[in-house]
Design a protein around this motif. Structure first.
Motif, PDB file in Angstrom:
ATOM      1  N   LYS B  43       0.807  -1.226   0.000  1.00 23.54           N
ATOM      2  CA  LYS B  43       0.000   0.000   0.000  1.00 23.54           C
ATOM      3  C   LYS B  43       0.840   1.277   0.000  1.00 23.54           C
ATOM      4  O   LYS B  43       0.342   2.345   0.358  1.00 23.54           O
ATOM      5  CB  LYS B  43      -0.921   0.004   1.223  1.00 23.54           C
ATOM      6  CG  LYS B  43      -2.034  -1.039   1.150  1.00 23.54           C
ATOM      7  CD  LYS B  43      -2.831  -1.090   2.448  1.00 23.54           C
ATOM      8  CE  LYS B  43      -3.835   0.042   2.586  1.00 23.54           C
ATOM      9  NZ  LYS B  43      -4.665  -0.101   3.801  1.00 23.54           N
ATOM     10  N   GLY B  44       2.103   1.147  -0.336  1.00 25.68           N
ATOM     11  CA  GLY B  44       2.952   2.347  -0.348  1.00 25.68           C
ATOM     12  C   GLY B  44       3.220   2.922   1.025  1.00 25.68           C
ATOM     13  O   GLY B  44       3.527   4.104   1.168  1.00 25.68           O
ATOM     14  N   LEU B  45       3.149   2.086   2.056  1.00 26.07           N
ATOM     15  CA  LEU B  45       3.318   2.585   3.426  1.00 26.07           C
ATOM     16  C   LEU B  45       4.724   2.367   3.974  1.00 26.07           C
ATOM     17  O   LEU B  45       5.120   3.024   4.925  1.00 26.07           O
ATOM     18  CB  LEU B  45       2.317   1.889   4.362  1.00 26.07           C
ATOM     19  CG  LEU B  45       0.841   2.122   4.062  1.00 26.07           C
ATOM     20  CD1 LEU B  45      -0.022   1.127   4.840  1.00 26.07           C
ATOM     21  CD2 LEU B  45       0.439   3.549   4.415  1.00 26.07           C
ATOM     22  N   CYS B  46       5.465   1.414   3.389  1.00 23.31           N
ATOM     23  CA  CYS B  46       6.731   1.036   4.035  1.00 23.31           C
ATOM     24  C   CYS B  46       7.968   1.315   3.202  1.00 23.31           C
ATOM     25  O   CYS B  46       9.063   1.380   3.739  1.00 23.31           O
ATOM     26  CB  CYS B  46       6.709  -0.438   4.447  1.00 23.31           C
ATOM     27  SG  CYS B  46       6.926  -1.598   3.084  1.00 23.31           S
ATOM     28  N   GLY B  47       7.820   1.460   1.898  1.00 22.27           N
ATOM     29  CA  GLY B  47       8.967   1.832   1.065  1.00 22.27           C
ATOM     30  C   GLY B  47       9.901   0.696   0.678  1.00 22.27           C
ATOM     31  O   GLY B  47      10.899   0.930  -0.001  1.00 22.27           O
ATOM     32  N   ALA B  48       9.603  -0.540   1.104  1.00 23.88           N
ATOM     33  CA  ALA B  48      10.504  -1.661   0.790  1.00 23.88           C
ATOM     34  C   ALA B  48      10.598  -1.903  -0.715  1.00 23.88           C
ATOM     35  O   ALA B  48      11.573  -2.471  -1.198  1.00 23.88           O
ATOM     36  CB  ALA B  48      10.032  -2.933   1.491  1.00 23.88           C
ATOM     37  N   CYS B  49       9.584  -1.463  -1.450  1.00 20.42           N
ATOM     38  CA  CYS B  49       9.494  -1.757  -2.888  1.00 20.42           C
ATOM     39  C   CYS B  49      10.018  -0.622  -3.757  1.00 20.42           C
ATOM     40  O   CYS B  49       9.784  -0.610  -4.960  1.00 20.42           O
ATOM     41  CB  CYS B  49       8.028  -2.008  -3.231  1.00 20.42           C
ATOM     42  SG  CYS B  49       7.035  -0.499  -3.055  1.00 20.42           S
ATOM     43  N   THR B  50      10.735   0.336  -3.140  1.00 26.43           N
ATOM     44  CA  THR B  50      11.130   1.534  -3.871  1.00 26.43           C
ATOM     45  C   THR B  50      12.064   1.232  -5.047  1.00 26.43           C
ATOM     46  O   THR B  50      13.058   0.527  -4.898  1.00 26.43           O
ATOM     47  CB  THR B  50      11.819   2.531  -2.913  1.00 26.43           C
ATOM     48  OG1 THR B  50      10.945   2.782  -1.815  1.00 26.43           O
ATOM     49  CG2 THR B  50      12.147   3.842  -3.611  1.00 26.43           C
ATOM     50  N   VAL B  51      11.697   1.769  -6.207  1.00 22.17           N
ATOM     51  CA  VAL B  51      12.560   1.721  -7.398  1.00 22.17           C
ATOM     52  C   VAL B  51      12.574   3.124  -7.997  1.00 22.17           C
ATOM     53  O   VAL B  51      11.888   4.027  -7.505  1.00 22.17           O
ATOM     54  CB  VAL B  51      12.030   0.708  -8.454  1.00 22.17           C
ATOM     55  CG1 VAL B  51      12.006  -0.710  -7.889  1.00 22.17           C
ATOM     56  CG2 VAL B  51      10.634   1.109  -8.951  1.00 22.17           C
ATOM     57  N   HIS B  52      13.355   3.317  -9.026  1.00 20.74           N
ATOM     58  CA  HIS B  52      13.351   4.619  -9.704  1.00 20.74           C
ATOM     59  C   HIS B  52      12.580   4.522 -11.014  1.00 20.74           C
ATOM     60  O   HIS B  52      12.767   3.575 -11.775  1.00 20.74           O
ATOM     61  CB  HIS B  52      14.780   5.066 -10.033  1.00 20.74           C
ATOM     62  CG  HIS B  52      15.608   5.349  -8.819  1.00 20.74           C
ATOM     63  ND1 HIS B  52      16.937   5.668  -8.897  1.00 20.74           N
ATOM     64  CD2 HIS B  52      15.297   5.362  -7.499  1.00 20.74           C
ATOM     65  CE1 HIS B  52      17.416   5.870  -7.670  1.00 20.74           C
ATOM     66  NE2 HIS B  52      16.434   5.676  -6.803  1.00 20.74           N
ATOM     67  N   LEU B  53      11.744   5.492 -11.242  1.00 20.62           N
ATOM     68  CA  LEU B  53      11.071   5.628 -12.526  1.00 20.62           C
ATOM     69  C   LEU B  53      11.613   6.901 -13.167  1.00 20.62           C
ATOM     70  O   LEU B  53      11.431   7.998 -12.614  1.00 20.62           O
ATOM     71  CB  LEU B  53       9.552   5.722 -12.335  1.00 20.62           C
ATOM     72  CG  LEU B  53       8.742   5.831 -13.620  1.00 20.62           C
ATOM     73  CD1 LEU B  53       8.916   4.592 -14.485  1.00 20.62           C
ATOM     74  CD2 LEU B  53       7.268   6.066 -13.301  1.00 20.62           C
ATOM     75  N   ASN B  54      12.322   6.733 -14.261  1.00 20.15           N
ATOM     76  CA  ASN B  54      13.002   7.866 -14.896  1.00 20.15           C
ATOM     77  C   ASN B  54      13.798   8.662 -13.869  1.00 20.15           C
ATOM     78  O   ASN B  54      13.800   9.890 -13.871  1.00 20.15           O
ATOM     79  CB  ASN B  54      11.997   8.764 -15.623  1.00 20.15           C
ATOM     80  CG  ASN B  54      11.418   8.078 -16.862  1.00 20.15           C
ATOM     81  OD1 ASN B  54      11.977   7.076 -17.330  1.00 20.15           O
ATOM     82  ND2 ASN B  54      10.331   8.587 -17.362  1.00 20.15           N
ATOM     83  N   GLY B  55      14.432   7.958 -12.945  1.00 24.21           N
ATOM     84  CA  GLY B  55      15.354   8.597 -12.005  1.00 24.21           C
ATOM     85  C   GLY B  55      14.758   9.015 -10.672  1.00 24.21           C
ATOM     86  O   GLY B  55      15.479   9.427  -9.769  1.00 24.21           O
TER      87      GLY B  55
END
Lengths: 766, 158
Positions: B43-55
């Motif tokens: 649900k976008g609450l923890c940030g574990a899945c963070t990647v970059h989209l166009n930087g």
């Protein structure tokens, strides 16, 4: 006789695998715990030594079987492998096996460090591999109760020292000199008389032909000779972690693998009456859907509906289309609100006396002051950041697991009971766990994966959503303590009474995991009159071991209440706290599990000194202190807080003084302490698990929040160097932190917090 | 079902026969076999899945794969220039021995990399604010902050 209550085991919840077995299979439990007569430690080391001479060792690495057989013999030269832990290859490679599950406590690094120290090799030359699960060769392999350190301290030093002794013997034979004239030095055996040296690699073939000495006969290095232990050693998995390599349970991928969820009744122990399986099977990507009966044994297999799909997302989507009619006739119908009401009513009345020292009534009758304080704290979820998951593959009659578990050896017994597969046909591969905290001591997720994999002709990765993880945890039990304390005419703490409540497991009538409360938990042996009255309420909601079980909650109560009593007596809290320990001495049987007041005094004084105890603070600021002895470690902590007029609490600094015996890895140790303090603030801020009709209401990190970076305090640690054996650090820094902070809030505001989380009283951690 | 093309870590990847609502997280993990990006909350609450989209840092668990069609995605596997030249954050993470369990750290590093790209010399409070969306259950925040300072070349500044 007042010391008697301190003579028993102060860490009653330490034998987790025994509890795990649910008292149904005591033999399996004993074996998992490693104290069965299956093989005494000494014999175990001897046998593995013999086996090491010619046995091919297969190590498991990050879930992939990597046979070392190919390297075992190179051109007639032999790998020297005197026991299950060590391989020294003729090409110079030194491989050390890490035996226990890594869940963030650093065990994959510090256990091999113990071996490397005694082996006398440079850490840089060591390759650490995760061992396979094999209790005959490695003894108990678990991560719980901060037990990896104390349990393995001696056997792993022996493993290293045996190898070192044999290398010395090999060099002595080579040079025709006495072994006593030689010494080991960082991968070489040297002769100090003539300066000759020979590398372990060059000695490997010769050493491999020698008899393995009895582990009890080898000598250990003096602590002053340590070159590795106590240093700042980064985790061995770091290079893979920072580049995103597949290390965790959730990362395991096998050819042809399918993805599954097992949807359970929101109310604990509800069963499936019927489900729209055909609709679910028609959902995109779904391979199969079926009902799993479960065995409804606490900690094993819950009934539910399995959905197997070609991807995790398709399994999650199909779950949304699933409609189940649940049979809740035997399910929990409990509500936290109702339980609280009942508990409040019960603990307002006298209860059965569980323990009494002295005469509490006489203390009350003769008191100068009597103080009452009612303390309560909620259920908590473990919230491992890696949700529960497990990969299982039923192939050729064998069930193979890649399980992020803290108790890998306990899986075989449970799965054997459920599916009737022989224990020897159950293989468990060790994978990294994304946080443990006690949650992964229970292998329900592995039982689920097995139940699904048993019916599917492919490897299965069973995945829990965050919501499933929070709804089907084994929770830290909530508690109620109606405290009464007495101050006598000399201003001393003369009596303490805890009219409390013990939740008992409805299945077996015993206190729930982490739910037993004893007088020894008070850790104030000088109080002459102590009484514990314990009401009981049977509970169905599953409870588990949660970081420093029991201690994590009751330390807050007792260490807060002692502060209350000091305040009532008009005494300095530090001086009052020290008075409760009495003279420096070792109580009970003087084992590591018995309370040593000298160590308590020393850490308390050290924390006070480093924490500027007594130094004046500004308006709105406060300083608090607390102590606790748990999981063999002695910890005192001083917290400094600033509280504004809106009750926003900034924890500015937490000072920790620790006596864990010898510190094995400065980096890993400090990481555990820092993490424990953050965890304590996280839980006290606003965490609370509640339930209605037997179902947990909180679902995700929005209604069960974790502390975030802006709220972190400055954490400073002082390690007291003592000659005691090293103790584990996953837990003992947690218990005193909460009380140190609420005591500081009292000093800052005059408001005594007796309810957790502190948000209930309008306070907010910022 | 759709066919999606993404440039992942500089490489064009095509995913066919995928539900276009599939979160980028699961497309990476289950369809492309890149498991460095982690699932924590969905649900976008923890940030574990963070990647970059166009930087720029995004939460891949809450970004449908259809929304990144034709775009550039960088994951933890692509944070380093190559195996011998890690990103300064990766070096700093190892130097400070940041990870405990390590599960959140890919997301932490990707988020920190996004911060440093726009703010090469962040202060403590810059870091705290930028990193507030990333949970570390083990509580490694003190070390994360130190490591970001080190990577930023702030020396021992705290």
């Amino acid at each position: 006789m007042k010391n008697d209550i301190y003579s028993y085991d102060l860490i009653p919840d330490v034998d987790m695998p025994a509890e795990f077995a649910n008292h149904q299979n005591r033999r399996a439990a004993r074996e998992a715990r490693g104290d069965a007569p299956f093989m005494p430690r000494r014999q175990f080391l001897k046998l593995s030594g013999i086996a090491g001479g010619g046995l091919v060792l297969a190590f498991m690495m990050a879930g992939r079987s990597q046979s070392e057989a190919a390297h075992h013999k190179t051109g007639g030269q032999k790998t020297f492998s005197p026991n299950a832990y060590i391989q020294i290859k003729p090409d110079g490679e030194i491989v050390i096996a890490a035996k226990n599950p890594e869940v963030g406590q650093g065990v994959k690094t510090f256990l091999p460090m113990i071996i490397a120290e005694e082996l006398e090799v440079p850490w840089e030359s060591v390759t650490v591999v995760q061992s396979e699960i094999d209790k005959d060769r490695f003894g108990p392999q678990s991560a719980g109760g901060s037990q990896s350190t104390p349990r393995n301290w001696t056997p792993l030093r022996q493993a290293g020292a045996v190898a070192r002794t044999m290398l010395i013997n090999a060099a002595a034979a080579e040079w025709g000199v006495s072994a006593g004239s030689l010494k080991a030095d960082q991968g070489f055996i040297v002769n100090p008389k003539n300066g000759k040296k020979i590398s372990y690699a060059d000695l490997a073939s010769k050493a491999a032909t020698l008899d393995v000495p009895d582990a009890e006969t080898v000598t250990f290095k003096e602590r002053s000779e340590y070159k590795l232990l106590g240093k700042f050693i980064p985790g061995v998995d770091n290079p893979d972690l920072v580049t995103g390599k597949p290390l965790f349970g959730i990362d395991q991928t096998l050819p042809g693998m399918v993805y599954a969820v097992l949807v359970k009744c929101p109310s604990f122990y509800g069963k499936v009456k019927r489900a729209n399986l055909e609709d679910v099977k028609n959902m995109p990507g779904v391979v199969d859907a079926f009902i799993v009966d479960g065995n409804s044994v606490d900690g094993e297999l819950s009934p539910g509906v399995a959905i197997v799909a070609k991807s995790t997302y398709e399994a999650f989507l199909a779950e949304k289309a699933l409609q189940v009619s649940w049979d809740k006739s035997e399910a929990s119908n409990e509500s936290w609100g109702d339980l609280k009401e009942l508990a409040l009513d019960l603990t307002s009345k006298p209860g059965p006396v569980a323990e009494e020292t002295g005469d509490m009534q006489a203390a009350i009758d003769g008191a100068d002051k009597v103080v009452d304080g009612f303390y309560t704290y909620p259920f908590l979820s473990h919230s491992n950041l890696e949700p529960q998951n497990c990969t299982a593959w039923f192939h050729g009659g064998k069930m193979e697991f890649w399980a992020p578990t803290q108790t890998p050896q306990a899986i075989a017994g449970a799965v054997s009971r459920i599916l009737g597969i022989a224990e020897e046909d159950i293989i468990v591969n060790q994978v990294r766990g994304g946080g443990g905290f006690g949650r992964r001591l229970i292998n329900d997720f592995a039982c689920e994966a097995a139940a699904v994999a048993h019916k599917v002709d492919a490897p299965v990765k069973l995945m829990w959503s965050r919501e499933a993880d929070m709804a089907h945890d084994f929770y830290r039990v909530g508690g109620f303590h109606n405290m009464k304390g007495t101050i006598d005419k000399s201003g001393k703490l003369s009596g303490l009474q805890d009219r409390t409540l013990i939740f008992t497991n409805k299945g077996n009538g015993r206190p729930v995991r982490g739910g037993n409360i004893r007088a020894g938990n008070i850790q104030a042996p000088e109080i002459p009159n102590v009484r514990i009255e314990a009401h009981e309420i049977p509970l169905i909601v599953p409870c588990g071991w949660w970081r420093a079980p029991t201690s994590c909650s009751v330390a807050w109560v007792f260490q807060s209440f002692i502060h209350e009593m000091a305040t009532a007596a008009g005494r300095d809290h530090l001086e009052f706290l020290l008075e409760q320990y009495g003279e420096p001495r070792w109580l009970g049987k003087q084992t590591s599990r018995d309370f040593n007041t000298e160590r308590a005094i020393n850490v308390t004084k050290a924390a006070a000194k480093k924490g500027n105890w007594g130094k004046k603070m500004k308006q709105g600021q406060g300083r608090g202190i607390a102590f606790y002895f748990s999981h063999l470690g002695y910890f005192a902590e001083v917290a400094e807080v600033t509280v504004d007029s809106s009750n926003n609490v900034k924890v500015d600094r937490v000072v920790v003084a620790a006596d864990c015996g010898i510190l094995l890895n400065k980096s890993g140790g400090e990481n555990q302490v820092e993490g424990s303090v953050i965890d304590a603030i996280s839980t006290m801020a606003s965490q609370e698990i509640t339930f209605e009709e037997g179902a947990v209401k909180e679902q995700n990190f929005d209604d069960f929040p974790l502390l975030r970076m802006p709220s972190q305090p400055k954490i400073e640690i002082e390690w007291l160097t003592t000659e005691h054996s090293p103790t584990g650090l996953g837990e003992p820094a947690f218990p005193p932190a909460t009380a140190a902070i609420t005591n500081a809030i009292f000093e800052a505001t005059g408001k005594r917090i007796r309810t957790m989380p502190i948000s209930k009283d309008g306070f907010r951690i910022v | 079902m759709a066919t999606i093309q993404i440039n992942v870590n500089g490489e064009s990847r095509e995913i066919s026969d995928i539900d276009p609502t599939t979160p980028l997280l699961w497309a990476l993990r289950d369809h492309l076999g890149m498991v460095g990006t982690k699932f924590g909350c969905g649900k976008g609450l923890c940030g574990a899945c963070t990647v970059h989209l166009n930087g720029t840092a995004i939460r891949s668990c809450s970004t449908p794969v259809s929304a990144v069609n034709g775009l550039n995605v960088t994951t933890i596997e692509g944070l380093a220039h190559d195996e011998d030249h890690l990103h300064p954050l990766q070096e700093a993470w190892m130097e400070h021995d940041v990870p405990q369990c390590g599960y959140c750290q890919a997301g932490q590093m990707m988020n920190a990399a996004s911060l440093l790209a726009t703010n090469p010399k962040p202060s403590d409070s810059d870091i705290d604010n930028a990193m507030a969306g990333n949970i570390c259950r083990c509580g490694t925040y003190q070390r994360i902050r130190k490591a970001i300072h080190t990577a930023a070349g702030n020396g021992g500044a705290a």
